[in-house]
Design an enzyme around this catalytic site. Structure first.
Site, mmCIF file in Angstrom:
data_model
loop_
_atom_site.group_PDB
_atom_site.id
_atom_site.type_symbol
_atom_site.label_atom_id
_atom_site.label_comp_id
_atom_site.label_asym_id
_atom_site.label_seq_id
_atom_site.Cartn_x
_atom_site.Cartn_y
_atom_site.Cartn_z
ATOM 1 N N LYS A 170 0.838 -1.196 0.000
ATOM 2 C CA LYS A 170 0.000 0.000 0.000
ATOM 3 C C LYS A 170 0.879 1.255 0.000
ATOM 4 O O LYS A 170 1.844 1.358 0.774
ATOM 5 C CB LYS A 170 -0.918 0.012 1.225
ATOM 6 C CG LYS A 170 -1.965 -1.090 1.225
ATOM 7 C CD LYS A 170 -3.011 -0.873 0.156
ATOM 8 C CE LYS A 170 -4.118 -1.917 0.228
ATOM 9 N NZ LYS A 170 -5.167 -1.693 -0.785
ATOM 10 N N ASP A 202 -8.666 -0.867 -10.249
ATOM 11 C CA ASP A 202 -9.437 -1.544 -9.204
ATOM 12 C C ASP A 202 -10.718 -0.769 -8.929
ATOM 13 O O ASP A 202 -11.798 -1.114 -9.407
ATOM 14 C CB ASP A 202 -8.596 -1.679 -7.936
ATOM 15 C CG ASP A 202 -9.369 -2.303 -6.774
ATOM 16 O OD1 ASP A 202 -10.484 -2.827 -6.987
ATOM 17 O OD2 ASP A 202 -8.866 -2.275 -5.630
ATOM 18 N N ASP A 258 -0.146 -0.384 -4.564
ATOM 19 C CA ASP A 258 -1.561 -0.028 -4.643
ATOM 20 C C ASP A 258 -1.768 1.320 -3.973
ATOM 21 O O ASP A 258 -1.568 1.463 -2.766
ATOM 22 C CB ASP A 258 -2.401 -1.106 -3.948
ATOM 23 C CG ASP A 258 -3.893 -0.809 -3.995
ATOM 24 O OD1 ASP A 258 -4.303 0.148 -4.674
ATOM 25 O OD2 ASP A 258 -4.668 -1.554 -3.351
ATOM 26 N N LYS A 275 -13.062 -8.027 -7.776
ATOM 27 C CA LYS A 275 -13.467 -8.574 -6.481
ATOM 28 C C LYS A 275 -14.909 -9.025 -6.600
ATOM 29 O O LYS A 275 -15.761 -8.272 -7.069
ATOM 30 C CB LYS A 275 -13.312 -7.524 -5.380
ATOM 31 C CG LYS A 275 -11.881 -7.019 -5.245
ATOM 32 C CD LYS A 275 -11.739 -5.937 -4.191
ATOM 33 C CE LYS A 275 -10.291 -5.461 -4.121
ATOM 34 N NZ LYS A 275 -10.089 -4.385 -3.126
ATOM 35 N N GLU A 322 -1.387 -0.431 -8.989
ATOM 36 C CA GLU A 322 -2.840 -0.548 -8.914
ATOM 37 C C GLU A 322 -3.476 0.790 -8.553
ATOM 38 O O GLU A 322 -3.106 1.419 -7.561
ATOM 39 C CB GLU A 322 -3.200 -1.611 -7.866
ATOM 40 C CG GLU A 322 -4.666 -1.882 -7.703
ATOM 41 C CD GLU A 322 -4.929 -3.030 -6.739
ATOM 42 O OE1 GLU A 322 -5.979 -2.997 -6.064
ATOM 43 O OE2 GLU A 322 -4.096 -3.951 -6.653
#
Length: 324
Positions: A109, A190, A139, A214, A165
């Site tokens: 992250k 995403d 991400d 997801k 991401e």
């Protein structure tokens, strides 16, 4: 169809738990989850508490698919997964990675509110130092603007990036970053897929090299498979900080995809200090075998949410059911 399941039947099958985290993730140290003991298997309804009912209703549709319809046929029985490093300090990275077995791919992250690019670089550098041969992806959760994203990714690419991401928030911004980087860093979408009214806009705009999908936010495994097929882009399956019950849905999606070129973000149970399954779905040797999972009665009792939080989740479930 799952969306026609009677509300009273759903309510009779609910359990609400609060699972403790090993480290802070998305600003929380505990994850609240509503579980359903459906006739086709256990299912999870766990949209983050800040999501509105319209967005959360898609998560309920996914849970009803899992619990009342089951999953589509699998084409593989083992799913490679990445380790996940939250926005911790560089000094905390070894402890986080220590919770994962045989790490071959790591998602890190970055762009956390209140943190600097120097802190991001230190975190990524710490991972690279510990795992010189691992694949590394970052991400940003849409946390940068275009200029910052380009500058940051050029800097972080020195550590070797598999992809970045959601470096920026919108589809036009993603397209701009991708143009500026000209293939030096691959771009994954995403939030621009799972939170969008039009999840195919990214593909039409040429704004990403791959999709992160997801099952829960997209309304279920079958809907996610349709989106990937229509987009025509490679896909990575990820979780939303789920219990093992929710991870089972992610495994079903990854197992059913015709192609799976990337390790999936389904290892987040390792970030939790508790789970609802006696045999949690955690990675061994860099992957997870596809298998069914059930909530354990003793663990449901141990992690049962307080009455006021259970009531909050049941009220949310009722509102979301009315929107299906």
């Amino acid at each position: 169809m799952p969306d026609t399941v009677d509300l009273e039947e759903i309510l009779a099958r609910t359990h609400v738990v609060t699972l403790p985290m090993r480290v802070k993730f998305r600003g929380v140290l505990a994850r609240e989850i509503l579980l359903l003991d459906g006739p086709a298997g256990w299912a999870e309804f766990s949209p983050f508490v800040e999501y509105d009912d319209v967005e959360a209703a898609r998560w309920l549709a996914a849970a009803l698919e899992a619990g009342w319809l089951g999953y589509p046929e699998a084409v593989r029985d083992w799913i490679p997964v990445n380790a996940t490093v939250p926005a911790v300090s560089a000094a905390e990275v070894p402890a986080v990675l220590g919770a994962f077995d045989a790490v071959q791919t790591v998602k890190i992250k970055v762009a956390e509110a209140g943190q600097s690019l120097a802190e991001d670089a230190a975190r990524v550098g710490a991972v690279r130092h510990l795992l010189p041969d691992a694949l590394i992806r970052v991400d940003a959760n849409g946390g940068w603007d275009v200029e910052t994203a380009v500058r940051a990714l050029r800097m972080l690419s020195a550590f070797g990036l598999e992809y970045a991401e959601q470096p920026v928030a919108s589809v036009p911004e993603l397209a701009a970053v991708r143009r500026e980087l000209a293939g030096s860093v691959l771009i994954a979408a995403d939030e621009s897929v799972r939170k969008a009214t039009d999840p195919l806009a990214v593909a039409r705009a040429g704004a990403a090299d791959l999709l992160v999908v997801k099952a829960a936010p997209l309304g279920g495994v079958r809907r996610a498979l349709e989106i990937v097929a229509e987009a025509g882009l490679p896909a990575v399956v990820s979780s939303a900080l789920d219990s093992s019950v929710g991870i089972r849905a992610g495994l079903a999606l990854a197992a059913a995809l015709p192609e799976l070129p990337y390790a999936c973000g389904l290892g987040t149970v390792s970030l939790m200090a508790g789970d609802v399954a006696a045999r949690p779905l955690v990675a061994v040797s860099g992957g997870i075998a596809v298998r069914d999972v059930a909530a354990d009665p003793q663990l449901l009792a141990r992690f049962a949410a307080p009455a006021e939080r259970r009531d909050w989740w049941l009220a949310r479930l009722r509102r979301c059911h009315a929107l299906l």
